[in-house]
Design a protein around this motif. Sequence first.
Motif, short mmCIF file in Angstrom:
data_model
loop_
_atom_site.label_atom_id
_atom_site.label_comp_id
_atom_site.label_asym_id
_atom_site.label_seq_id
_atom_site.Cartn_x
_atom_site.Cartn_y
_atom_site.Cartn_z
N TRP A 109 -7.74 -2.12 -2.94
CA TRP A 109 -8.94 -2.23 -2.11
C TRP A 109 -8.61 -1.59 -0.77
O TRP A 109 -7.67 -2.01 -0.09
CB TRP A 109 -9.34 -3.68 -1.91
N ARG A 110 -9.33 -0.55 -0.41
CA ARG A 110 -9.08 0.18 0.82
C ARG A 110 -9.85 -0.46 2.00
O ARG A 110 -10.99 -0.87 1.84
CB ARG A 110 -9.52 1.64 0.67
N ASN A 111 -9.20 -0.51 3.14
CA ASN A 111 -9.82 -1.03 4.34
C ASN A 111 -10.95 -0.09 4.77
O ASN A 111 -10.69 1.03 5.21
CB ASN A 111 -8.77 -1.15 5.45
N PRO A 112 -12.21 -0.52 4.67
CA PRO A 112 -13.32 0.39 5.00
C PRO A 112 -13.50 0.61 6.49
O PRO A 112 -14.27 1.47 6.89
CB PRO A 112 -14.53 -0.34 4.40
N PHE A 113 -12.79 -0.17 7.31
CA PHE A 113 -12.94 -0.07 8.76
C PHE A 113 -11.83 0.75 9.41
O PHE A 113 -11.77 0.86 10.64
CB PHE A 113 -12.98 -1.47 9.39
N THR B 24 0.54 -1.96 3.75
CA THR B 24 -0.12 -2.34 2.49
C THR B 24 0.12 -3.83 2.23
O THR B 24 1.26 -4.29 2.26
CB THR B 24 0.44 -1.53 1.31
N LEU B 25 -0.95 -4.56 1.99
CA LEU B 25 -0.85 -5.96 1.61
C LEU B 25 -0.75 -6.02 0.09
O LEU B 25 -1.72 -5.67 -0.60
CB LEU B 25 -2.06 -6.75 2.10
N TYR B 26 0.41 -6.41 -0.42
CA TYR B 26 0.64 -6.39 -1.87
C TYR B 26 0.47 -7.80 -2.44
O TYR B 26 1.10 -8.75 -1.98
CB TYR B 26 2.04 -5.87 -2.17
N VAL B 27 -0.38 -7.90 -3.46
CA VAL B 27 -0.66 -9.20 -4.08
C VAL B 27 0.46 -9.57 -5.04
O VAL B 27 0.78 -8.81 -5.96
CB VAL B 27 -2.00 -9.17 -4.83
N VAL B 28 1.02 -10.72 -4.82
CA VAL B 28 2.08 -11.23 -5.67
C VAL B 28 1.53 -12.07 -6.80
O VAL B 28 1.99 -12.01 -7.95
CB VAL B 28 3.09 -12.07 -4.84
N ASP B 29 0.49 -12.85 -6.51
CA ASP B 29 0.01 -13.82 -7.48
C ASP B 29 -1.38 -14.30 -7.10
O ASP B 29 -1.71 -14.41 -5.92
CB ASP B 29 0.99 -15.02 -7.49
N LEU B 30 -2.19 -14.56 -8.10
CA LEU B 30 -3.50 -15.19 -7.92
C LEU B 30 -3.72 -16.14 -9.08
O LEU B 30 -3.58 -15.74 -10.24
CB LEU B 30 -4.62 -14.15 -7.88
N ALA B 31 -4.05 -17.39 -8.78
CA ALA B 31 -4.25 -18.38 -9.84
C ALA B 31 -5.33 -19.37 -9.42
O ALA B 31 -5.36 -19.83 -8.28
CB ALA B 31 -2.94 -19.12 -10.12
N LEU C 71 -5.40 -7.35 10.30
CA LEU C 71 -4.11 -6.73 10.64
C LEU C 71 -4.19 -5.21 10.72
O LEU C 71 -3.18 -4.57 10.98
CB LEU C 71 -3.05 -7.14 9.61
N ARG C 72 -5.35 -4.66 10.45
CA ARG C 72 -5.58 -3.21 10.49
C ARG C 72 -4.64 -2.49 9.52
O ARG C 72 -4.02 -1.47 9.85
CB ARG C 72 -5.45 -2.68 11.91
N LEU C 73 -4.57 -3.02 8.31
CA LEU C 73 -3.76 -2.42 7.26
C LEU C 73 -4.57 -1.36 6.53
O LEU C 73 -5.81 -1.34 6.60
CB LEU C 73 -3.29 -3.49 6.28
N LYS C 74 -3.88 -0.52 5.77
CA LYS C 74 -4.57 0.53 5.01
C LYS C 74 -5.28 -0.02 3.78
O LYS C 74 -6.38 0.41 3.43
CB LYS C 74 -3.58 1.61 4.58
N ARG C 75 -4.63 -0.98 3.11
CA ARG C 75 -5.19 -1.40 1.82
C ARG C 75 -4.54 -2.69 1.33
O ARG C 75 -3.50 -3.13 1.82
CB ARG C 75 -4.96 -0.31 0.77
N LEU C 76 -5.19 -3.26 0.33
CA LEU C 76 -4.61 -4.31 -0.50
C LEU C 76 -4.31 -3.68 -1.85
O LEU C 76 -5.12 -2.91 -2.38
CB LEU C 76 -5.59 -5.47 -0.65
#
Length: 227
Positions: free
Chosen positions: A214-218, A110-117, A142-147
């Motif tokens: 957001w799920r990896n659609p691929f 899982t790619l976890y968002v720390v910050d967006l600005a 990276l073929r991850l499951k989700r963000l």
Amino acid sequence: MRKELIVFASGKPVKVIIRNYTIEDVDGLIDIQKACFPPPFPSELWWREDQLREHVARFPDGAICAEAEGQLIGSMTSLLLREDSLTGYHSWESITDGGYIRNHDPLGDTLYVVDLAVIPAFRKSGIGRWLMSSLYELVVHLRLKRLLGGGRMPGYALAAGEKSAVQYLKDVTAGINNDPVISFLLRCGRMPVGVMENYLDDEESCHYAALMEWRNPFLSPNQERVE
């Protein structure tokens, strides 16, 4: 990561570069924080140099920024975590190691968002969406499951006397309420999966956050990430 694109700021086309940030970008990244999160947002939550050094050292692929005319105008930071470590309650402080991301797991799915600005002058130009889509690309690469990440709900303070945080999120999703952050995340394709209490010291959100993914659609459900 590095890509060039044209955005329109105040009706004027501007060339923008989206790339991984480095330690040389520290001052510009801190300036973004100051411009994006003025009081009453706690200044102690702005990035510090020692935190940014950890981002660059531990997961440079997940540390990206947007640059226009030699100035940093936006940034986004993330880390990798295993999905089973995200069950139950967590706060921004606990899940990001206080912003230091020393808990980054190279084997995470899982790619976890720390910050967006994004600085105010460029908020209507689509920079936030471009940064977000760049991390979606990283999820696919990276073929991850989700963000996944917690989104502030700065409009909730005005509605807190009438409805719960859970109901407020449902109403934003249904278009009954508009929230500057959650509505933006919905437009970016993120979907709500829950509400976190005491997620962040944030009076505008009454300290709540919406957990948005957001799920990896691929990636099919039975696929595993292969190193």
